[in-house]
Write a protein that holds these residues in place. Sequence first.
Motif, mmCIF file in Angstrom:
data_model
loop_
_atom_site.group_PDB
_atom_site.id
_atom_site.type_symbol
_atom_site.label_atom_id
_atom_site.label_comp_id
_atom_site.label_asym_id
_atom_site.label_seq_id
_atom_site.Cartn_x
_atom_site.Cartn_y
_atom_site.Cartn_z
ATOM 1 N N ALA A 1 -8.632 6.557 -4.950
ATOM 2 C CA ALA A 1 -7.948 7.403 -6.358
ATOM 3 C C ALA A 1 -7.982 8.349 -5.897
ATOM 4 O O ALA A 1 -6.701 9.082 -5.799
ATOM 5 N N GLY A 2 -9.220 8.573 -4.798
ATOM 6 C CA GLY A 2 -9.487 10.494 -4.240
ATOM 7 C C GLY A 2 -8.313 10.604 -3.037
ATOM 8 O O GLY A 2 -7.918 11.540 -3.268
ATOM 9 N N ASP A 3 -7.780 9.556 -2.605
ATOM 10 C CA ASP A 3 -6.686 9.886 -1.587
ATOM 11 C C ASP A 3 -5.134 9.482 -2.020
ATOM 12 O O ASP A 3 -4.041 9.392 -1.410
ATOM 13 N N GLY A 4 -4.896 8.767 -3.363
ATOM 14 C CA GLY A 4 -3.519 8.615 -3.852
ATOM 15 C C GLY A 4 -3.149 7.807 -3.343
ATOM 16 O O GLY A 4 -2.309 6.933 -3.715
ATOM 17 N N ASN A 5 -4.249 6.344 -3.249
ATOM 18 C CA ASN A 5 -3.930 5.364 -1.966
ATOM 19 C C ASN A 5 -3.624 3.779 -3.456
ATOM 20 O O ASN A 5 -4.895 3.522 -3.339
ATOM 21 N N LEU A 6 -2.579 3.562 -3.148
ATOM 22 C CA LEU A 6 -2.672 2.546 -4.176
ATOM 23 C C LEU A 6 -2.564 0.918 -3.951
ATOM 24 O O LEU A 6 -1.873 0.785 -2.612
ATOM 25 N N HIS A 7 -3.173 0.098 -4.295
ATOM 26 C CA HIS A 7 -2.723 -1.028 -3.362
ATOM 27 C C HIS A 7 -2.376 -1.771 -4.597
ATOM 28 O O HIS A 7 -2.870 -2.732 -5.704
ATOM 29 N N SER A 8 -1.077 -1.414 -5.043
ATOM 30 C CA SER A 8 0.157 -2.284 -6.105
ATOM 31 C C SER A 8 0.493 -3.603 -5.638
ATOM 32 O O SER A 8 1.102 -3.865 -4.651
ATOM 33 N N THR A 9 0.097 -4.634 -6.639
ATOM 34 C CA THR A 9 0.683 -5.825 -6.542
ATOM 35 C C THR A 9 1.203 -7.222 -7.244
ATOM 36 O O THR A 9 0.780 -6.503 -8.728
ATOM 37 N N PHE A 10 2.108 -7.801 -6.638
ATOM 38 C CA PHE A 10 2.683 -8.507 -8.225
ATOM 39 C C PHE A 10 2.420 -9.741 -7.751
ATOM 40 O O PHE A 10 1.805 -10.553 -5.835
ATOM 41 N N MET A 11 1.490 -10.780 -8.503
ATOM 42 C CA MET A 11 0.723 -12.187 -8.244
ATOM 43 C C MET A 11 1.708 -13.013 -8.429
ATOM 44 O O MET A 11 2.763 -12.995 -9.052
ATOM 45 N N ILE A 12 1.697 -14.115 -7.386
ATOM 46 C CA ILE A 12 2.484 -15.181 -7.307
ATOM 47 C C ILE A 12 2.282 -16.440 -7.174
ATOM 48 O O ILE A 12 1.382 -16.551 -6.816
ATOM 49 N N ASP A 13 3.496 -17.349 -7.613
ATOM 50 C CA ASP A 13 2.874 -19.125 -7.430
ATOM 51 C C ASP A 13 3.457 -19.273 -5.438
ATOM 52 O O ASP A 13 4.583 -18.645 -5.778
ATOM 53 N N LEU A 14 2.853 -19.695 -4.827
ATOM 54 C CA LEU A 14 3.757 -18.934 -2.995
ATOM 55 C C LEU A 14 4.511 -20.811 -3.342
ATOM 56 O O LEU A 14 5.057 -20.890 -2.779
ATOM 57 N N ASP A 15 4.350 -21.845 -4.224
ATOM 58 C CA ASP A 15 5.713 -22.709 -4.089
ATOM 59 C C ASP A 15 6.282 -22.301 -5.087
ATOM 60 O O ASP A 15 7.850 -22.936 -4.669
ATOM 61 N N ASP A 16 6.527 -21.378 -5.050
ATOM 62 C CA ASP A 16 7.820 -20.624 -6.261
ATOM 63 C C ASP A 16 8.606 -19.962 -5.507
ATOM 64 O O ASP A 16 8.598 -18.788 -5.155
ATOM 65 N N PRO A 17 9.086 -19.991 -4.552
ATOM 66 C CA PRO A 17 10.429 -19.338 -3.567
ATOM 67 C C PRO A 17 11.261 -18.068 -4.346
ATOM 68 O O PRO A 17 11.188 -17.447 -4.004
ATOM 69 N N ALA A 18 11.382 -18.464 -5.715
ATOM 70 C CA ALA A 18 12.282 -17.722 -6.441
ATOM 71 C C ALA A 18 10.544 -16.351 -6.637
ATOM 72 O O ALA A 18 11.427 -14.752 -7.043
ATOM 73 N N GLU A 19 10.220 -16.669 -7.236
ATOM 74 C CA GLU A 19 8.571 -15.481 -7.089
ATOM 75 C C GLU A 19 8.616 -14.348 -5.407
ATOM 76 O O GLU A 19 9.209 -13.144 -6.245
ATOM 77 N N ASP B 1 0.937 -1.311 -0.076
ATOM 78 C CA ASP B 1 0.160 -0.510 0.185
ATOM 79 C C ASP B 1 0.918 1.250 0.206
ATOM 80 O O ASP B 1 1.630 1.189 0.986
ATOM 81 N N ILE B 2 0.735 1.737 -1.302
ATOM 82 C CA ILE B 2 1.876 3.043 -1.008
ATOM 83 C C ILE B 2 0.979 4.633 -1.148
ATOM 84 O O ILE B 2 -0.696 4.872 -2.367
ATOM 85 N N VAL B 3 1.002 5.066 -0.998
ATOM 86 C CA VAL B 3 0.228 6.846 -1.913
ATOM 87 C C VAL B 3 0.801 7.846 -2.102
ATOM 88 O O VAL B 3 1.975 8.048 -2.047
ATOM 89 N N ILE B 4 0.350 8.801 -2.964
ATOM 90 C CA ILE B 4 1.370 9.027 -4.140
ATOM 91 C C ILE B 4 0.330 10.464 -4.425
ATOM 92 O O ILE B 4 -1.089 9.939 -4.415
ATOM 93 N N PRO B 5 1.032 11.535 -4.988
ATOM 94 C CA PRO B 5 -0.532 13.094 -5.306
ATOM 95 C C PRO B 5 -1.597 12.482 -6.112
ATOM 96 O O PRO B 5 -0.756 11.424 -6.584
ATOM 97 N N VAL B 6 -2.088 12.589 -6.018
ATOM 98 C CA VAL B 6 -3.439 12.009 -6.796
ATOM 99 C C VAL B 6 -2.971 12.594 -8.588
ATOM 100 O O VAL B 6 -3.336 12.105 -9.575
ATOM 101 N N ASP B 7 -1.928 13.896 -8.283
ATOM 102 C CA ASP B 7 -2.299 14.152 -10.273
ATOM 103 C C ASP B 7 -1.282 13.434 -11.076
ATOM 104 O O ASP B 7 -0.321 13.014 -11.906
ATOM 105 N N ARG B 8 -0.527 12.350 -9.667
ATOM 106 C CA ARG B 8 1.020 11.651 -10.515
ATOM 107 C C ARG B 8 -0.301 9.579 -10.537
ATOM 108 O O ARG B 8 0.677 9.180 -10.139
ATOM 109 N N LEU B 9 -1.307 9.807 -10.243
ATOM 110 C CA LEU B 9 -1.672 8.405 -10.336
ATOM 111 C C LEU B 9 -1.694 7.322 -11.614
ATOM 112 O O LEU B 9 -1.062 6.709 -11.131
ATOM 113 N N GLN B 10 -1.641 8.502 -12.326
ATOM 114 C CA GLN B 10 -1.229 7.195 -13.987
ATOM 115 C C GLN B 10 0.331 7.055 -13.749
ATOM 116 O O GLN B 10 0.474 5.292 -14.055
ATOM 117 N N GLU B 11 0.477 7.251 -14.002
ATOM 118 C CA GLU B 11 1.749 7.224 -13.259
ATOM 119 C C GLU B 11 2.506 5.972 -12.099
ATOM 120 O O GLU B 11 3.173 5.046 -12.352
#
Lengths: 268, 268
Positions: free
Chosen positions: B177-195, B145-155
């Motif tokens: 979006a109203g707070d510029g608060n993103l839940h940025s997510t990387f989807m992984i296979d939990l059985d793969d420690p490298a991921e 969970d990160i937060v950025i200025p609303v006018d940088r949302l697309q970036e």
Amino acid sequence: MIGSEGTLGIVTAAWVKMIPAPEAALPLAALYPDTGSGCAAIEAVFASGVIPAAIEYLDQGSIEATRGAFPVDLPGDARFMVIVDADGSADEAAHVHKELTEVLTEDALLVYAPTATKEIGALWRWRDGASIAVTAQRGGKVSEDIVIPVDRLQEGIEGTIEIGRRHDLPACSWGHAGDGNLHSTFMIDLDDPAELERAEHAAEDLFALAVELGGSVSGEHGIGMVKNGQIAAQWAPAAVAMHEAIKRTFDPKDLLNPGKKLAGRVRE
Amino acid sequence: MIGSEGTLGIVTAAWVKMIPAPEAALPLAALYPDTGSGCAAIEAVFASGVIPAAIEYLDQGSIEATRGAFPVDLPGDARFMVIVDADGSADEAAHVHKELTEVLTEDALLVYAPTATKEIGALWRWRDGASIAVTAQRGGKVSEDIVIPVDRLQEGIEGTIEIGRRHDLPACSWGHAGDGNLHSTFMIDLDDPAELERAEHAAEDLFALAVELGGSVSGEHGIGMVKNGQIAAQWAPAAVAMHEAIKRTFDPKDLLNPGKKLAGRVRE
């Protein structure tokens, strides 16, 4: 940063959040026969479920000082005024205005509800003149800003008068009832040093009353220099020590707004 | 007290300010063909002069993960969703709803505007399931969970995808979006420690992106233990030293929520 009154840092950049001006703002001024019924009306506003943009009050002494300039004739027995403001979109302001009219009318002697822009402006100009009109009563005043829980408002307002009586000074108050913020005022003759001294003692009693009612010695005007020392009267020694430690942490060289918001009083 | 995450004190008593529940709340979900047009619609909402109670977004990957459960069929080329909520009195909600419909419709592929209580409930239930649906794509995720200025949302939204690509991980985001608060997510296979390891590196890049865009490594979820050390990456050394000095001032014996919100990372 605002609460620290400039003693912990300086603002080097700011982002400003713009809030659209309301489409409409419709004030209501309601007059009551005494402080008790006026404060009950304020509590009824809180309980109504609508949120006014402002809840102001004036007590008897403040009404007497400003009565002549009020836009319409006030009832002779009016001893407490509540002013609320209904704002929002045109629809929303009208809706809130209707609800507030109902709530305030019940025990009121008079409800003044201007709707023309010119009349609304005149009401707020009159309100802005309250402080000056009170000063004009005796030439001078010692006016202190305290804050108390809203459900203790009546005690704060009546307590102000009682403190004045104890120190043989006419007193009154007005302020932002919605925040429990009182401008408690002792009216004095500036040519009489004894009155000024009595007013300073009265102010000390007032601060004690604010603390006793669960409030604070400063509402919106801060500690600054005038209220240096009042923090120590209000807080436990451990809290005062913490206050001073925080200042040293942020500002070990005492560069930031020195001499302000001190726990201990400084006498020149 | 909230921002300190329990590291500077404990709450011993509280006054609760009650805000009346709104009479009505009418959501709108608008679909756009890409992140650019969706973010432009969010900026248009800000510029509209009406204030929604919520401005949410889902990007392409989040839409793909949840498309099947959406209350109505979504256009195949929908790659960005904006959800807003119009609340207030019945009149006010209707007024805000009308204005928002106008603003969001202009470049939208579809605007879904449920008005029945049951349909409104179904929309928000679907929204609440987004996080679980994203997890279900590959069995696991590293979501920050990160937060950025609303006018940088697309970036921030496009940058999340780009960071995933760099670490060979599918990525998506959704959030407030109203707070510029993103839940940025990387989807992984939990059985793969490298991921999992790659996802942790991706998260580091994400925090760097948040700082670069003028934001912060934590939006609504705090630093806690998981983000120990990230403060030092975000702040200048003098600010980190101040952070630690404040902690020592309030809690010299390290009794208050020890081990949390540390400037330096602790590795077990």
